[in-house]
Write a protein that holds these residues in place. Structure first.
Motif, PDB file in Angstrom:
ATOM      1  N   ASP A  93      33.818 -64.843  46.897  1.00 57.55           N
ATOM      2  CA  ASP A  93      33.258 -64.219  45.424  1.00 57.55           C
ATOM      3  C   ASP A  93      33.823 -65.331  44.457  1.00 57.55           C
ATOM      4  N   LEU A 108      38.358 -50.841  47.829  1.00 54.19           N
ATOM      5  CA  LEU A 108      37.504 -50.112  48.531  1.00 54.19           C
ATOM      6  C   LEU A 108      37.076 -50.848  49.756  1.00 54.19           C
ATOM      7  N   ASP A 123      38.185 -49.267  53.410  1.00 52.35           N
ATOM      8  CA  ASP A 123      36.654 -48.810  54.071  1.00 52.35           C
ATOM      9  C   ASP A 123      35.822 -50.010  54.664  1.00 52.35           C
ATOM     10  N   SER A 124      34.980 -50.489  53.717  1.00 50.78           N
ATOM     11  CA  SER A 124      33.953 -51.132  54.104  1.00 50.78           C
ATOM     12  C   SER A 124      34.295 -52.469  55.115  1.00 50.78           C
ATOM     13  N   ILE A 177      36.241 -52.189  57.676  1.00 51.01           N
ATOM     14  CA  ILE A 177      36.569 -51.367  58.901  1.00 51.01           C
ATOM     15  C   ILE A 177      35.364 -50.690  59.538  1.00 51.01           C
ATOM     16  N   LYS A 202      29.818 -52.025  60.436  1.00 50.30           N
ATOM     17  CA  LYS A 202      28.742 -51.784  59.795  1.00 50.30           C
ATOM     18  C   LYS A 202      28.370 -52.925  58.470  1.00 50.30           C
ATOM     19  N   ASN A 244      21.055 -50.531  52.176  1.00 55.80           N
ATOM     20  CA  ASN A 244      21.697 -50.509  53.539  1.00 55.80           C
ATOM     21  C   ASN A 244      20.495 -50.307  54.568  1.00 55.80           C
ATOM     22  N   ILE A 292      45.700 -60.003  46.144  1.00 56.88           N
ATOM     23  CA  ILE A 292      44.655 -60.407  45.520  1.00 56.88           C
ATOM     24  C   ILE A 292      44.117 -59.356  44.665  1.00 56.88           C
ATOM     25  N   SER A 308      43.810 -59.090  39.993  1.00 53.92           N
ATOM     26  CA  SER A 308      42.846 -59.275  39.028  1.00 53.92           C
ATOM     27  C   SER A 308      41.845 -58.295  39.238  1.00 53.92           C
ATOM     28  N   PRO A 329      39.606 -55.006  38.201  1.00 53.43           N
ATOM     29  CA  PRO A 329      39.651 -54.014  37.096  1.00 53.43           C
ATOM     30  C   PRO A 329      40.231 -52.555  37.638  1.00 53.43           C
ATOM     31  N   LYS A 331      39.955 -44.052  59.334  1.00 54.74           N
ATOM     32  CA  LYS A 331      38.619 -44.815  59.595  1.00 54.74           C
ATOM     33  C   LYS A 331      38.516 -44.802  61.217  1.00 54.74           C
TER      34      LYS A 331
HETATM   35  N1  NAD Z   1      30.131 -51.551  55.662  1.00 55.86           N
HETATM   36  C1  NAD Z   1      30.624 -50.390  55.348  1.00 55.86           C
HETATM   37  O1  NAD Z   1      31.000 -49.778  56.281  1.00 55.86           O
HETATM   38  C2  NAD Z   1      30.682 -49.981  53.938  1.00 55.86           C
HETATM   39  C3  NAD Z   1      31.296 -49.122  53.820  1.00 55.86           C
HETATM   40  C4  NAD Z   1      31.305 -48.691  52.239  1.00 55.86           C
HETATM   41  C5  NAD Z   1      30.821 -49.308  51.282  1.00 55.86           C
HETATM   42  N2  NAD Z   1      30.085 -50.435  51.857  1.00 55.86           N
HETATM   43  C6  NAD Z   1      29.475 -51.202  50.552  1.00 55.86           C
HETATM   44  O2  NAD Z   1      30.484 -51.827  49.900  1.00 55.86           O
HETATM   45  C7  NAD Z   1      29.615 -52.350  48.823  1.00 55.86           C
HETATM   46  C8  NAD Z   1      30.719 -52.012  47.528  1.00 55.86           C
HETATM   47  O3  NAD Z   1      31.816 -52.932  47.614  1.00 55.86           O
HETATM   48  P1  NAD Z   1      32.865 -53.095  46.489  1.00 55.86           P
HETATM   49  O4  NAD Z   1      33.387 -51.766  45.774  1.00 55.86           O
HETATM   50  O5  NAD Z   1      33.968 -54.024  47.254  1.00 55.86           O
HETATM   51  O6  NAD Z   1      31.889 -53.630  45.551  1.00 55.86           O
HETATM   52  P2  NAD Z   1      31.740 -55.610  45.034  1.00 55.86           P
HETATM   53  O7  NAD Z   1      31.690 -56.087  46.365  1.00 55.86           O
HETATM   54  O8  NAD Z   1      30.504 -55.447  44.247  1.00 55.86           O
HETATM   55  O9  NAD Z   1      33.076 -55.570  44.317  1.00 55.86           O
HETATM   56  C9  NAD Z   1      33.147 -54.930  43.037  1.00 55.86           C
HETATM   57  C10 NAD Z   1      33.486 -56.158  41.586  1.00 55.86           C
HETATM   58  O10 NAD Z   1      34.672 -56.620  41.952  1.00 55.86           O
HETATM   59  C11 NAD Z   1      34.758 -58.105  41.896  1.00 55.86           C
HETATM   60  N3  NAD Z   1      35.949 -58.442  42.642  1.00 55.86           N
HETATM   61  C12 NAD Z   1      35.901 -58.462  43.939  1.00 55.86           C
HETATM   62  N4  NAD Z   1      37.131 -58.833  44.282  1.00 55.86           N
HETATM   63  C13 NAD Z   1      37.815 -58.881  43.199  1.00 55.86           C
HETATM   64  C14 NAD Z   1      39.104 -59.176  42.782  1.00 55.86           C
HETATM   65  N5  NAD Z   1      40.250 -59.539  43.631  1.00 55.86           N
HETATM   66  N6  NAD Z   1      39.680 -59.296  41.486  1.00 55.86           N
HETATM   67  C15 NAD Z   1      38.628 -59.292  40.413  1.00 55.86           C
HETATM   68  N7  NAD Z   1      37.141 -58.939  40.882  1.00 55.86           N
HETATM   69  C16 NAD Z   1      36.877 -58.754  42.059  1.00 55.86           C
HETATM   70  C17 NAD Z   1      33.179 -58.244  42.666  1.00 55.86           C
HETATM   71  O11 NAD Z   1      32.560 -59.605  42.085  1.00 55.86           O
HETATM   72  C18 NAD Z   1      32.493 -57.202  41.673  1.00 55.86           C
HETATM   73  O12 NAD Z   1      32.157 -57.458  40.606  1.00 55.86           O
HETATM   74  C19 NAD Z   1      28.374 -51.418  48.681  1.00 55.86           C
HETATM   75  O13 NAD Z   1      27.554 -52.267  48.740  1.00 55.86           O
HETATM   76  C20 NAD Z   1      28.672 -50.517  49.794  1.00 55.86           C
HETATM   77  O14 NAD Z   1      27.246 -50.153  50.401  1.00 55.86           O
HETATM   78  C21 NAD Z   1      29.907 -50.789  53.071  1.00 55.86           C
END
Ligand code: NAD
Ligand code: ZN
Length: 355
Positions: free
Chosen positions: A42, A125, A129-130, A132, A135, A145, A162, A165, A167, A219
Motif C-alpha cells: 500500500d 480490520l 478479519d479479512s 483470516i 476469502k 466481491n 504498523i 499511522s 487514521p 473467526k
Molecule cells: N476476505 C475477507 O474475508 C474479508 C473480510 C472483511 C473485509 N474484507 C474486505 O476488506 C476491505 C476493507 O479493508 P480495509 O478496511 O483494510 O480497507 P483498505 O484496504 O481500503 O484500507 C483503508 C485505508 O487505510 C489505508 N491504510 C492501510 N494501512 C494503513 C496504515 N498502516 N496506515 C495508514 N493508512 C493505511 C489504505 O490505503 C486505505 O486508504 C473491503 O474490500 C472488504 O470487502 C474482506
C-alpha cells in the motif's frame, strides 16, 4: 503479552504470527528462503518500511482502497508478474489493508493456477478479519466481491506497530469487527471489551494484541468448521455475517462513499440486534447494553435509510437471499448467535419501521 504468538493451523495449512516491529525483517528473511519475492505494498505505508527493490525482491507500490479490487488492476498486476518471470517457486506478499489483501489473494490463486502468498495486514480490520479465512476477490459493476476464490495464505504476519499511522476512523472500523466477534461467540470477551475498549482504541499494545488474538480465534473457529460456507447450522461461517445483511445494503446504497465498512456494519449490528429483540430473541437489557457500548466507543448506530423502502430493495439483492426472503444471522444473547433467520421482505419492512 509475550513477544510473539504463533497460531498454526494444520487443516487450513496457514500459520499466523503476531509480532511487533517485524515486517521489514520478515520480508528479508523470506527473500533468503524463496527464489523470488514479489511485494505488493500500500503506497501509504511504503515509506514506513525499510524495503526496496533489491536482488530477488520486486516491489509494486499500490494506491489501494476499494477501487483497486477491479478487473483492470487485476489484469495489469497479473501480467506484470508474468512479464517479471514469476514461477511456482516465487512468493507473493501483500502488505496493506483488506482491499489489497483481497486483490493479491485473488491474483495468487489464479496466476499459474496458484502461487504461494503471504498476507501482512496493515489495518485493524484486516488484522482481525479479512486476512483470516482465505476469502479473496474483486468487485464488478453488479456488486462487491462477486468474483473470487477460497485460497489460504501460507502465512499471515500481524504487526501492530504498523497501525500507528492508521487514521482513527479506520481503527474504529476494525474495532466494529472485533465487537462483532465478541457478540456472536464470547460473552466474557464482550465484558472485557466494555472495560478495555478505550485503551484498545488508543492502541495500547497488550490490550490490542489480546483483542486481535481473541478475534482471530473466533473467526478461525467458524472457518475451520465451515471453510466454504456450506453448513446450515449455528456453526456456519455465515454467522460471521452478523450486522452485514443491513451493513452491506447501507454500503451499497451510499455507493461505498458515506461510510467505511466498519461504520456500515456497526449500524447493521445495532439494527439487527433490534430485529432480534423485536422477534423476542434478545432481551431489552442486553440490547441496551450493546447500544451503550457502541455509543461509548462512538461507533455509528443509526442512519435514516434504515426506515426507507429503498433499503429493502437493496437487502433483497444480497447474494444470500432469494425470492422474497431476507436472511439474517442474528444473536439471541450477547455471545450467542443463531444461523440465518429467513424473514419475508414485507415483515422486515414492518419491523424496520417499528424499531
Ligand atoms: N476476505 C475477507 O474475508 C474479508 C473480510 C472483511 C473485509 N474484507 C474486505 O476488506 C476491505 C476493507 O479493508 P480495509 O478496511 O483494510 O480497507 P483498505 O484496504 O481500503 O484500507 C483503508 C485505508 O487505510 C489505508 N491504510 C492501510 N494501512 C494503513 C496504515 N498502516 N496506515 C495508514 N493508512 C493505511 C489504505 O490505503 C486505505 O486508504 C473491503 O474490500 C472488504 O470487502 C474482506
Ligand atoms: Zn465485515
Amino acid at each position: 503479552m509475550q513477544n510473539k504468538i504463533y497460531i498454526k493451523n494444520k487443516k487450513l495449512k496457514t500459520s499466523i504470527l503476531i509480532k511487533k516491529n517485524y515486517i521489514s525483517k520478515f520480508i528479508k528473511q523470506n527473500a533468503k528462503k524463496n527464489e523470488k519475492v514479489f511485494c505488493f505494498i500500500d503506497s501509504k505505508i511504503k515509506n514506513n518500511l525499510n524495503i526496496d527493490n533489491q536482488k530477488n525482491i520486486k516491489i509494486f507500490s499500490i494506491q489501494s482502497g476499494e477501487k483497486v479490487k477491479n478487473f483492470d488492476t487485476y489484469r495489469d498486476l497479473a501480467e506484470k508478474l508474468i512479464k517479471s518471470n514469476v514461477n511456482r517457486k516465487s512468493i507473493l506478499i501483500a502488505i496493506g489493508g483488506g482491499t489489497l489483501g483481497d486483490l493479491v489473494g485473488f491474483i495468487a490463486s489464479t496466476v499459474l493456477r496458484g502461487l504461494d502468498f503471504i498476507l501482512i495486514p496493515t489495518t485493524l480490520l484486516s488484522q482481525v478479519d479479512s486476512s483470516i479465512g482465505g476469502k479473496n476477490g474483486i468487485n464488478t459493476k453488479y456488486g462487491k466481491n462477486l468474483i473470487g476464490t477460497f485460497y489460504q495464505p501460507r502465512e499471515v504476519l500481524i504487526d501492530i506497530s504498523i497501525l500507528k499511522s492508521l487514521p482513527k476512523k479506520e481503527i474504529k472500523s476494525g474495532y466494529s469487527e472485533i465487537v462483532k466477534h465478541a457478540l456472536i461467540k464470547d460473552y466474557s470477551f464482550f465484558c472485557w471489551l466494555e472495560k478495555n475498549a478505550n485503551k484498545l482504541l488508543n492502541l495500547n499494545s497488550s490490550i490490542l494484541e489480546k483483542a486481535i488474538y481473541k478475534s482471530i480465534m473466533i473467526k478461525l473457529y467458524y472457518v475451520k468448521k465451515d471453510e466454504k460456507e456450506f453448513l446450515l447450522n449455528n456453526n456456519s461461517r455465515a454467522i460471521l455475517n452478523f450486522g452485514h445483511s443491513i451493513g452491506h445494503a447501507i454500503e451499497s446504497h451510499y455507493n461505498y462513499k458515506k461510510y467505511n465498512h466498519g461504520e456500515a456494519i456497526s449500524i447493521g449490528m445495532i439494527t439487527e440486534a433490534k430485529i432480534s429483540h423485536y422477534l423476542g430473541m434478545l432481551s431489552a437489557n442486553e440490547l441496551k447494553r450493546i447500544i451503550t457500548h457502541f455509543k461509548k466507543c462512538r461507533l455509528k448506530i443509526y442512519d435514516n435509510i434504515i426506515k426507507d423502502k429503498l433499503l429493502i430493495d437493496r437487502l433483497i439483492k444480497d447474494k444470500k437471499n432469494f425470492l422474497n426472503n431476507i436472511n439474517f444471522s442474528l444473536i439471541n444473547k450477547i455471545g450467542s448467535s443463531i444461523f440465518y433467520r429467513k424473514l419475508d421482505k414485507d415483515k422486515v419492512y414492518k419491523i424496520l419501521l417499528n424499531i
